[in-house]
Write an enzyme that holds these catalytic residues in place. Sequence first.
Site, PDB file in Angstrom:
ATOM      1  N   HIS A 136       0.874  -1.183   0.000  1.00  0.00           N
ATOM      2  CA  HIS A 136       0.000   0.000   0.000  1.00  0.00           C
ATOM      3  C   HIS A 136       0.905   1.225   0.000  1.00  0.00           C
ATOM      4  O   HIS A 136       1.437   1.625   1.032  1.00  0.00           O
ATOM      5  CB  HIS A 136      -0.948  -0.060   1.200  1.00  0.00           C
ATOM      6  CG  HIS A 136      -1.865  -1.233   1.094  1.00  0.00           C
ATOM      7  ND1 HIS A 136      -3.110  -1.143   0.522  1.00  0.00           N
ATOM      8  CD2 HIS A 136      -1.687  -2.535   1.415  1.00  0.00           C
ATOM      9  CE1 HIS A 136      -3.665  -2.344   0.508  1.00  0.00           C
ATOM     10  NE2 HIS A 136      -2.830  -3.204   1.045  1.00  0.00           N
ATOM     11  N   ASP A 161      -3.483   8.981   5.050  1.00  0.00           N
ATOM     12  CA  ASP A 161      -4.714   9.769   5.150  1.00  0.00           C
ATOM     13  C   ASP A 161      -5.924   8.835   5.131  1.00  0.00           C
ATOM     14  O   ASP A 161      -5.814   7.654   4.779  1.00  0.00           O
ATOM     15  CB  ASP A 161      -4.768  10.860   4.064  1.00  0.00           C
ATOM     16  CG  ASP A 161      -4.910  10.298   2.667  1.00  0.00           C
ATOM     17  OD1 ASP A 161      -5.863   9.539   2.425  1.00  0.00           O
ATOM     18  OD2 ASP A 161      -4.059  10.618   1.807  1.00  0.00           O
ATOM     19  N   LEU A 162      -7.064   9.386   5.531  1.00  0.00           N
ATOM     20  CA  LEU A 162      -8.247   8.545   5.746  1.00  0.00           C
ATOM     21  C   LEU A 162      -8.735   7.885   4.454  1.00  0.00           C
ATOM     22  O   LEU A 162      -9.168   6.730   4.476  1.00  0.00           O
ATOM     23  CB  LEU A 162      -9.365   9.395   6.372  1.00  0.00           C
ATOM     24  CG  LEU A 162     -10.639   8.651   6.759  1.00  0.00           C
ATOM     25  CD1 LEU A 162     -10.371   7.550   7.786  1.00  0.00           C
ATOM     26  CD2 LEU A 162     -11.682   9.625   7.303  1.00  0.00           C
ATOM     27  N   ARG A 176      -7.905  -5.207   3.280  1.00  0.00           N
ATOM     28  CA  ARG A 176      -7.247  -6.048   4.289  1.00  0.00           C
ATOM     29  C   ARG A 176      -8.150  -6.442   5.452  1.00  0.00           C
ATOM     30  O   ARG A 176      -7.791  -7.356   6.214  1.00  0.00           O
ATOM     31  CB  ARG A 176      -5.992  -5.345   4.818  1.00  0.00           C
ATOM     32  CG  ARG A 176      -4.982  -4.994   3.738  1.00  0.00           C
ATOM     33  CD  ARG A 176      -4.505  -6.207   2.962  1.00  0.00           C
ATOM     34  NE  ARG A 176      -3.504  -5.843   1.961  1.00  0.00           N
ATOM     35  CZ  ARG A 176      -2.852  -6.720   1.195  1.00  0.00           C
ATOM     36  NH1 ARG A 176      -3.112  -8.012   1.280  1.00  0.00           N
ATOM     37  NH2 ARG A 176      -1.964  -6.313   0.306  1.00  0.00           N
TER      38      ARG A 176
HETATM   39  C1  LIG Z   1      -6.454 -10.533  -1.349  1.00  0.00           C
HETATM   40  C2  LIG Z   1      -5.225  -9.931  -1.970  1.00  0.00           C
HETATM   41  C3  LIG Z   1      -4.366 -10.745  -2.699  1.00  0.00           C
HETATM   42  C4  LIG Z   1      -3.202 -10.182  -3.289  1.00  0.00           C
HETATM   43  N1  LIG Z   1      -2.352 -11.009  -3.984  1.00  0.00           N
HETATM   44  C5  LIG Z   1      -1.210 -10.479  -4.525  1.00  0.00           C
HETATM   45  C6  LIG Z   1      -0.269 -11.309  -5.231  1.00  0.00           C
HETATM   46  O1  LIG Z   1      -0.469 -12.496  -5.390  1.00  0.00           O
HETATM   47  N2  LIG Z   1       0.853 -10.741  -5.726  1.00  0.00           N
HETATM   48  C7  LIG Z   1       1.114  -9.395  -5.593  1.00  0.00           C
HETATM   49  O2  LIG Z   1       2.134  -8.930  -6.057  1.00  0.00           O
HETATM   50  N3  LIG Z   1       0.243  -8.595  -4.938  1.00  0.00           N
HETATM   51  C8  LIG Z   1      -0.899  -9.090  -4.394  1.00  0.00           C
HETATM   52  N4  LIG Z   1      -1.760  -8.271  -3.716  1.00  0.00           N
HETATM   53  C9  LIG Z   1      -1.415  -6.841  -3.574  1.00  0.00           C
HETATM   54  C10 LIG Z   1      -2.266  -5.975  -4.517  1.00  0.00           C
HETATM   55  O3  LIG Z   1      -2.021  -6.305  -5.882  1.00  0.00           O
HETATM   56  C11 LIG Z   1      -1.944  -4.483  -4.290  1.00  0.00           C
HETATM   57  O4  LIG Z   1      -0.571  -4.259  -4.556  1.00  0.00           O
HETATM   58  C12 LIG Z   1      -2.211  -4.045  -2.866  1.00  0.00           C
HETATM   59  O5  LIG Z   1      -3.483  -4.485  -2.457  1.00  0.00           O
HETATM   60  C13 LIG Z   1      -2.128  -2.531  -2.778  1.00  0.00           C
HETATM   61  O6  LIG Z   1      -3.206  -1.987  -3.495  1.00  0.00           O
HETATM   62  P1  LIG Z   1      -3.103  -0.585  -4.198  1.00  0.00           P
HETATM   63  O7  LIG Z   1      -2.007  -0.554  -5.188  1.00  0.00           O
HETATM   64  O8  LIG Z   1      -4.479  -0.275  -4.710  1.00  0.00           O
HETATM   65  O9  LIG Z   1      -2.805   0.343  -2.927  1.00  0.00           O
HETATM   66  P2  LIG Z   1      -1.925   1.653  -2.784  1.00  0.00           P
HETATM   67  O10 LIG Z   1      -0.513   1.395  -3.168  1.00  0.00           O
HETATM   68  O11 LIG Z   1      -2.181   2.171  -1.410  1.00  0.00           O
HETATM   69  O12 LIG Z   1      -2.509   2.630  -3.808  1.00  0.00           O
HETATM   70  C14 LIG Z   1      -3.820   3.158  -3.642  1.00  0.00           C
HETATM   71  C15 LIG Z   1      -4.262   3.652  -4.991  1.00  0.00           C
HETATM   72  O13 LIG Z   1      -3.401   4.731  -5.385  1.00  0.00           O
HETATM   73  C16 LIG Z   1      -3.140   4.654  -6.765  1.00  0.00           C
HETATM   74  N5  LIG Z   1      -1.698   4.488  -6.965  1.00  0.00           N
HETATM   75  C17 LIG Z   1      -0.770   4.255  -6.004  1.00  0.00           C
HETATM   76  N6  LIG Z   1       0.447   4.222  -6.547  1.00  0.00           N
HETATM   77  C18 LIG Z   1       0.280   4.398  -7.869  1.00  0.00           C
HETATM   78  C19 LIG Z   1       1.165   4.446  -8.989  1.00  0.00           C
HETATM   79  N7  LIG Z   1       2.483   4.332  -8.844  1.00  0.00           N
HETATM   80  N8  LIG Z   1       0.639   4.619 -10.203  1.00  0.00           N
HETATM   81  C20 LIG Z   1      -0.679   4.787 -10.374  1.00  0.00           C
HETATM   82  N9  LIG Z   1      -1.568   4.745  -9.378  1.00  0.00           N
HETATM   83  C21 LIG Z   1      -1.095   4.560  -8.142  1.00  0.00           C
HETATM   84  C22 LIG Z   1      -3.950   3.495  -7.312  1.00  0.00           C
HETATM   85  O14 LIG Z   1      -5.203   3.963  -7.718  1.00  0.00           O
HETATM   86  C23 LIG Z   1      -4.141   2.621  -6.105  1.00  0.00           C
HETATM   87  O15 LIG Z   1      -5.265   1.792  -6.173  1.00  0.00           O
HETATM   88  C24 LIG Z   1      -2.925  -8.790  -3.140  1.00  0.00           C
HETATM   89  C25 LIG Z   1      -3.812  -8.006  -2.407  1.00  0.00           C
HETATM   90  C26 LIG Z   1      -4.938  -8.541  -1.822  1.00  0.00           C
HETATM   91  C27 LIG Z   1      -5.847  -7.654  -1.018  1.00  0.00           C
END
Ligand SMILES: Cc1cc2nc3c(=O)[nH]c(=O)nc-3n(C[C@H](O)[C@H](O)[C@H](O)COP(=O)(O)OP(=O)(O)OC[C@H]3O[C@@H](n4cnc5c(N)ncnc54)[C@H](O)[C@@H]3O)c2cc1C
Length: 302
Positions: free
Chosen positions: A113, A212-213, A223
């Site tokens: 995240h 942030d929230l 999670r």
């Molecule tokens: C049940 C479950 C299984 C999973 N299994 C795997 C797995 O097998 N392998 C694996 O590698 N991961 C896995 N993950 C991790 C998942 O792919 C995400 O990396 C993780 O949940 C973080 O999500 P996020 O990128 O939306 O969150 P954050 O990094 O907090 O980002 C929040 C939002 O900000 C934006 N954002 C953040 N950074 C960027 C960027 N650089 N460019 C563009 N937009 C951005 C996107 O809109 C993103 O949704 C799993 C997650 C879950 C919940």
Amino acid sequence: MPITPEQQAEIDAQRGQSHHTIRATVPGMEAHLYEAKPVLDHGFIRVIDYMGDDNAITQAARVSYGKGTKSVQNDEGLIRYLMRHWHSTPFEMCEIKLHVKLPVFVARQWIRHRTANVNEYSARYSILDREFYIPAPDHLAAQSVVNNQGRGAALEGEEAARVLDILKTDSNRAYDHYEQMISEDGQQGLARELARMNLPANVYTQWYWKVDLHNLFHFLRLRADAHAQYEIRVYADAICEVVKDWVPFAYSAFEDYRMGGAQLSGKGVECMRRMLAGENVTQESSGMSKGEWREFMAVIEG
Ligand SMILES: Cc1cc2nc3c(=O)[nH]c(=O)nc-3n(C[C@H](O)[C@H](O)[C@H](O)COP(=O)(O)OP(=O)(O)OC[C@H]3O[C@@H](n4cnc5c(N)ncnc54)[C@H](O)[C@@H]3O)c2cc1C
């Protein structure tokens, strides 16, 4: 043990101090400040600081000068509207800083995240404690046969005892070697930054995590969900308990629209309409794959 008596004394001393401020504070959060809430066998979450409250969200949405509140009902209604329509930036006006102690394999999931600020305990500089996550017997589960990414029923009897013994013995042996390698008693001692590579992924680490929230809700949505691994879910659940007391209107909207709500595809909406019109829609006539249909039925049948 998540907290030593010395650490508890430091927390008590910090809780014994108070500061006068004209900033908004939330009584529920003041009660949580600094207290360690135990998670897993040695972990915890602690609120170190927070900024904003429900009112900060509506204030930002209205870009108002003072409190800007017309009535409590208006504020709650506005927060629900913002959540419903993914108008997310007002939620970013609230921030929280947590101190988290967690096993390294949980930290690897958590760090994905990216929209948070993190500062982790340095195992290059400091010596890690002899603390490893050992699952409670009811969480020592078999590989799931339906989901490669999940677990099934708890292991039993001799197998459970053997697995627990392996986990404990290997963890302790690795830690003994860690201590031997870094020891400067009669030898130079290996650098801490190298010696740590031999420790298992169930060793505990710690970090300060500020978010942030809006992004916290995104984290919790993923999670605190039943599909998340138990060991990270319990941390998310503990954070939910804190957020409830911090921003009750926002948390209730989050529970309703994100945790309790469901998202339907265009095909899903169409099938729902056909069903409501009395048609017997099947997977074959739905246009959905088997997996999509299973998830769709889980939403409408509960
Ligand atoms: C049940 C479950 C299984 C999973 N299994 C795997 C797995 O097998 N392998 C694996 O590698 N991961 C896995 N993950 C991790 C998942 O792919 C995400 O990396 C993780 O949940 C973080 O999500 P996020 O990128 O939306 O969150 P954050 O990094 O907090 O980002 C929040 C939002 O900000 C934006 N954002 C953040 N950074 C960027 C960027 N650089 N460019 C563009 N937009 C951005 C996107 O809109 C993103 O949704 C799993 C997650 C879950 C919940």
